[in-house]
Motif scaffolding. Structure first.
Motif, mmCIF file in Angstrom:
data_model
loop_
_atom_site.group_PDB
_atom_site.id
_atom_site.type_symbol
_atom_site.label_atom_id
_atom_site.label_comp_id
_atom_site.label_asym_id
_atom_site.label_seq_id
_atom_site.Cartn_x
_atom_site.Cartn_y
_atom_site.Cartn_z
ATOM 1 N N LYS A 82 70.650 92.451 41.517
ATOM 2 C CA LYS A 82 69.509 93.279 41.094
ATOM 3 C C LYS A 82 68.287 93.169 42.014
ATOM 4 O O LYS A 82 67.163 93.506 41.639
ATOM 5 N N ARG A 83 68.486 92.654 43.226
ATOM 6 C CA ARG A 83 67.395 92.642 44.197
ATOM 7 C C ARG A 83 67.169 94.056 44.719
ATOM 8 O O ARG A 83 66.056 94.435 45.071
ATOM 9 N N ILE A 84 68.263 94.824 44.825
ATOM 10 C CA ILE A 84 68.147 96.226 45.230
ATOM 11 C C ILE A 84 68.571 97.084 44.036
ATOM 12 O O ILE A 84 69.672 96.917 43.521
ATOM 13 N N PRO A 85 67.686 97.996 43.587
ATOM 14 C CA PRO A 85 68.029 98.832 42.435
ATOM 15 C C PRO A 85 69.123 99.849 42.778
ATOM 16 O O PRO A 85 69.288 100.221 43.940
ATOM 17 N N ARG A 86 69.864 100.282 41.771
ATOM 18 C CA ARG A 86 71.024 101.151 42.005
ATOM 19 C C ARG A 86 70.668 102.614 42.175
ATOM 20 O O ARG A 86 71.509 103.417 42.556
ATOM 21 N N ASP A 87 69.431 103.005 41.842
ATOM 22 C CA ASP A 87 69.121 104.438 41.835
ATOM 23 C C ASP A 87 68.104 104.860 42.899
ATOM 24 O O ASP A 87 67.482 105.895 42.793
ATOM 25 N N GLU A 88 67.936 104.028 43.938
ATOM 26 C CA GLU A 88 67.013 104.409 45.012
ATOM 27 C C GLU A 88 67.747 104.438 46.360
ATOM 28 O O GLU A 88 68.816 103.859 46.492
#
Ligand SMILES: Cc1ncc(COP(=O)(O)O)c(C=O)c1O
Ligand SMILES: [Zn+2]
Lengths: 79, 408
Positions: free
Chosen positions: B362-368
């Motif tokens: 969750k360090r990088i969001p899935r929707d960006e």
């Protein structure tokens, strides 16, 4: 006299010890500190060392033996 | 026409002439190229860039040469595309790949930095070029210097992959295999550099050389339609590529060519050599050198020259850093190949594996929007995967043998 520019990385246990001073006395090397940074766990110093070739080598060996990482910044400058 | 203002110390800010020097004589900090941005502003437009040939020199005003470029007319403008199949596998909505596994001529992003370094080295009057390399740089300097008609002396660690050794030797450089790791090779080169009048691309020409990596970032912005992604995962060895992609984004914004970048930078390193990751994760200001041990040999730099600046860029942009094990690297190389049809080298495996980890954590969001930097070619590091991809189905040249053995 030959000079050597080095970066030193100090482990925590050596940060508070006068290692550079000891090296200067013991190995007849003249240190000239240009930049330094210390955090809780590690210290970093960039400096110029001046001395005879033999003494410079002795100095670097001494620092390494204490547990300091010695990295050259540029090759030896011979004058 | 030159837009170079000079060199500037990254530590104390002192200015120096744009010669073959790389450390500040006062504080021994590293030097960086400074440009006359006021004169570039307005002159360098999107239209002008788009009207130029598809190579790195379409951004020439922001590259450190005085006259016309002489090396690298086919380098750059590599593919950039949406990677929906890999995106699906990683569970993210908007994933892109910038693919330098097909960069001309030696199949890694190093052709960018070397094209700039050699063009500048020629301007500075050198006829011999040299470098310390983890492999890709050796290939690139060997090839481009051959094409530029320059003498070439290349230093590599003795234990490099066969593909990288052959990929240098074919261009007939003086190839020196040093019995030691990259950091020892580099140390030796720093000493040789003080004795020979050679252009060491990553030592005395480093301020110019490093600027070439900005073109990787310029192209991403242009190929996205003159904007930047929200997240970018960059493989890091010395840390220079990451730092320069960011500098590239900032410059495009400063020149009014893209909106304010809001890109978070993430460094990808291998578990056996992750000094930048360690500094980021520990929140430390000082990079502690390590002894590398990883199959990602192109990233095996234990004492990264730009490590501090990379960690700083990551902190400033609210990014992060993570490492991948050898097994994860191989799995990620296979995943990329089997979803997107790209055979990348171990460094690309590190990038994909670390991206997966950062997304799952969750360090990088899935929707960006996310860009993965694929920077090298898999054919150069075949030994890393050879035992992990199965074997061909061997049959007799008969239909019955085919029917017996080949089942889909
Ligand atoms: C394929 C590949 N990717 C990434 C890198 C990392 O580059 P940097 O040293 O700029 O961090 C290298 C460096 O050798 C490389 O060969
Ligand atoms: Zn300085």
């Amino acid at each position: 006299m030959p000079k050597k520019i080095v970066q030193l990385i100090f482990p925590q246990k050596l940060i508070k010890k006068p290692v550079i001073y000891t090296m200067a006395l013991k190995c007849k090397v003249m240190p000239n500190v240009r930049r330094a940074k210390v955090t809780e766990s590690v210290g970093e110093m960039v400096l110029e060392l001046e001395g005879t070739r033999e003494n410079l080598e002795k100095g670097v060996r001494f620092l390494t033996k204490q547990g300091i990482k010695v990295e050259p910044v540029v090759g030896d400058v011979i004058e | 026409m030159s837009f170079i203002k000079g060199l500037r110390c990254r530590e104390c800010g002192r200015e120096f002439p744009a010669k073959a020097i790389f450390v500040c004589e006062y504080c021994f900090g590293s030097l960086e190229v400074d440009y006359d941005y006021e004169r570039i502003h307005g002159r360098l437009t999107r239209q002008l860039i788009e009207s130029r040939p598809a190579n790195i020199w379409r951004y020439r005003e922001l590259l450190p040469i005085d006259g016309d470029p002489t090396v690298g007319f086919h380098t750059g403008m590599t593919p950039f595309y949406r990677a929906d199949r890999l995106g699906h596998a990683l569970g993210v909505k908007e994933l892109y790949i910038k693919d330098d596994s097909v960069c001309h001529p030696t199949l890694s992003f190093k052709d960018r930095v070397v094209s700039v370094a050699l063009s500048r080295a020629k301007e500075l009057g050198f006829d011999t070029v040299s470098c310390a390399s983890t492999g890709n740089l050796a290939n690139s300097v060997s090839a481009l210097a051959a094409h530029a008609g320059m003498k070439r002396v290349i230093f590599i660690p003795a234990d490099l992959e066969m593909g990288k050794v052959i990929g240098s030797l074919i261009y007939a450089p003086r190839l020196v295999a040093v019995e030691g790791n990259y950091d020892e090779v580099n140390r030796l080169c720093a000493e040789v550099a003080a004795r020979r009048k050679w252009a060491f691309v990553n030592i005395n020409i480093r301020p110019y050389y490093a600027e070439g990596s900005k073109t990787y970032g310029f192209e991403i912005a242009e190929q996205m339609g003159w904007k930047t992604p929200r997240h970018i995962v960059v493989p890091a060895a010395s840390g220079s590529l990451l730092v320069k992609i960011r500098k590239g984004f900032k410059e495009l914004h400063k020149m009014g060519l893209i909106p304010q970048p809001e890109t978070r930078f993430y460094a990808a390193q291998a578990q056996g050599c992750a000094p930048i990751v360690t500094a980021v994760q520990e929140g430390s200001d000082i990079i502690k050198p390590v002894k590398p041990k990883t199959i990602a040999k192109s990233l095996a730099i234990g004492n990264p020259a730009d490590g501090y600046y990379a960690a700083d860029a990551i902190r400033e942009t609210n990014g992060w850093a993570a490492e991948a094990s050898d097994e994860e690297i191989v799995d990620a190389m296979k995943l990329l190949a089997q979803t997107e049809g790209i055979f990348t080298e171990t460094a690309g495996g590190v990038t994909v594996a670390v991206a997966k980890k950062l997304i799952e954590g969750k360090r990088i969001p899935r929707d960006e929007s996310i860009v993965l930097c694929i920077t090298g070619q898999g054919l150069k590091t075949q030994e890393a995967v050879a035992d992990h991809i199965g074997k061909p189905i061997r049959i007799k040249p008969t239909l019955s043998s085919f029917e017996e053995h080949v089942k889909l």
